[in-house]
Design an enzyme around this catalytic site. Structure first.
Site, PDB file in Angstrom:
ATOM      1  N   CYS A   8       0.990  -1.415   0.131  1.00 17.32           N
ATOM      2  CA  CYS A   8       0.065   0.003  -0.022  1.00 17.32           C
ATOM      3  C   CYS A   8       0.845   1.320   0.021  1.00 17.32           C
ATOM      4  O   CYS A   8       1.980   1.262   0.507  1.00 17.32           O
ATOM      5  CB  CYS A   8      -0.983  -0.254   1.187  1.00 17.32           C
ATOM      6  N   ASP A 131      -7.126  -3.654  10.587  1.00 14.10           N
ATOM      7  CA  ASP A 131      -5.807  -2.753  10.905  1.00 14.10           C
ATOM      8  C   ASP A 131      -6.057  -2.304  12.506  1.00 14.10           C
ATOM      9  O   ASP A 131      -6.753  -2.095  13.345  1.00 14.10           O
ATOM     10  CB  ASP A 131      -5.917  -1.415   9.898  1.00 14.10           C
TER      11      ASP A 131
HETATM   12  O1  LIG Z   1      -0.936   5.108   4.544  1.00  9.48           O
HETATM   13  C1  LIG Z   1      -1.357   6.105   5.040  1.00  9.48           C
HETATM   14  O2  LIG Z   1      -0.886   7.406   4.998  1.00  9.48           O
HETATM   15  C2  LIG Z   1      -2.984   6.193   5.329  1.00  9.48           C
HETATM   16  C3  LIG Z   1      -3.550   7.217   5.559  1.00  9.48           C
HETATM   17  C4  LIG Z   1      -5.065   7.023   6.024  1.00  9.48           C
HETATM   18  C5  LIG Z   1      -5.700   5.992   6.017  1.00  9.48           C
HETATM   19  C6  LIG Z   1      -4.705   4.867   6.014  1.00  9.48           C
HETATM   20  C7  LIG Z   1      -3.332   4.710   5.441  1.00  9.48           C
HETATM   21  N1  LIG Z   1      -2.826   3.681   5.091  1.00  9.48           N
HETATM   22  C8  LIG Z   1      -3.050   2.490   5.526  1.00  9.48           C
HETATM   23  C9  LIG Z   1      -2.360   1.549   4.989  1.00  9.48           C
HETATM   24  O3  LIG Z   1      -1.378   1.852   3.978  1.00  9.48           O
HETATM   25  C10 LIG Z   1      -2.629   0.035   4.955  1.00  9.48           C
HETATM   26  O4  LIG Z   1      -3.759  -0.088   4.413  1.00  9.48           O
HETATM   27  C11 LIG Z   1      -2.208  -0.677   6.282  1.00  9.48           C
HETATM   28  O5  LIG Z   1      -2.852  -0.094   7.187  1.00  9.48           O
HETATM   29  C12 LIG Z   1      -0.807  -0.803   6.601  1.00  9.48           C
HETATM   30  O6  LIG Z   1      -0.283   0.463   7.319  1.00  9.48           O
HETATM   31  P1  LIG Z   1       1.186   0.260   7.938  1.00  9.48           P
HETATM   32  O7  LIG Z   1       1.126   0.046   9.440  1.00  9.48           O
HETATM   33  O8  LIG Z   1       1.806   1.698   7.697  1.00  9.48           O
HETATM   34  O9  LIG Z   1       2.002  -1.160   7.240  1.00  9.48           O
END
Ligand SMILES: O=C(O)c1ccccc1NCC(=O)[C@H](O)[C@H](O)COP(=O)(O)O
Length: 223
Positions: A8, A131
């Site tokens: 993502c 999440d």
């Molecule tokens: O990536 C972002 O900045 C973001 C902003 C607002 C809502 C969600 C967002 N990201 C979610 C994700 O990238 C993924 O679905 C997932 O939550 C992974 O997150 P991570 O803990 O950074 O691997």
């Protein structure tokens, strides 16, 4: 069923190509201005063209209004919408009908009480993404690199497919899959050298580790 791997927050042609060549099943694009991974519609259009059906395009939105959803449809033509806000079941139904694409509803998890919303969402969404619940003062509801207690999903019985995310990395993805029995994993921060800056080697290592975790669990089940 093979484990779905989603990378993502991709925002450059180079790192998108790395994810595609390494075999990502889903590539996620963030449309949320406060995020360090936010894409303009034009950037989304270009990156979407590059995918060329090699992976599923996922548009991540947070409580987006209809005009924003329409603009994303026009620019990216996503295969799936990832709804990462506080969208109600009724709003999910409206969005589902408006975009005509499957929706993946994000369920933020901190305690078992957070799972009470599942029956409602399960009526409308095609897939659930668990999440970590963001702290109240966070500038965004996800993409923070923080895990939740995966054991909260240990006894989950859900008719819908589900994925897990939040603080995953090449080092912990196998354990997350083992504990949650999720059909897919999603990562953003864990494949970055700084917020919003994807690292090609980390993307490849994550996908390798996710695939290896599945090989290991299949080996165990035939013994
Ligand atoms: O990536 C972002 O900045 C973001 C902003 C607002 C809502 C969600 C967002 N990201 C979610 C994700 O990238 C993924 O679905 C997932 O939550 C992974 O997150 P991570 O803990 O950074 O691997």
């Amino acid at each position: 069923m093979s484990l779905l791997v989603k990378i993502c927050g991709l925002s450059t042609p180079e790192t998108l190509e790395t994810a595609l060549e390494a075999g990502a099943d889903m590539v996620g694009f963030v449309f949320f201005p406060p995020s360090p991974r936010h894409l303009s519609l034009e950037a989304g259009r270009e990156l979407g063209r590059q995918v060329k059906r090699r992976s599923l395009k996922v548009a991540l939105t947070v409580d987006a209004d209809d005009a924003t959803l329409d603009n994303i449809m026009d620019a990216l033509s996503p295969d799936i919408f990832q709804l990462h806000g506080t969208e109600s079941v009724a709003r999910l139904r409206d969005i589902r009908q408006r975009v005509g694409r499957p929706v993946m509803k994000v369920v933020p998890v901190a305690t078992s009480a957070d799972l009470a919303v599942l029956p409602g969402y399960a009526e409308v969404a095609e897939r659930i993404l668990f999440d970590a619940r963001a702290p109240k003062d966070a500038t965004r509801p996800g993409g923070l690199g923080a895990p939740f207690d995966w054991h909260l999903l240990g006894n989950l019985e859900l008719a819908l497919p589900y994925m897990v995310s939040g603080g995953l990395s090449a080092d912990n993805v196998a354990e997350a899959v083992r504990v949650t029995r999720a059909g897919g994993v999603d990562v953003s921060s864990g494949v970055e050298s700084a917020p919003g800056v994807k690292d090609p080697e980390m993307i490849k290592a994550f996908i390798r580790a996710a695939r290896a975790s599945q090989d290991a669990s299949q080996e165990l089940s035939v013994r």
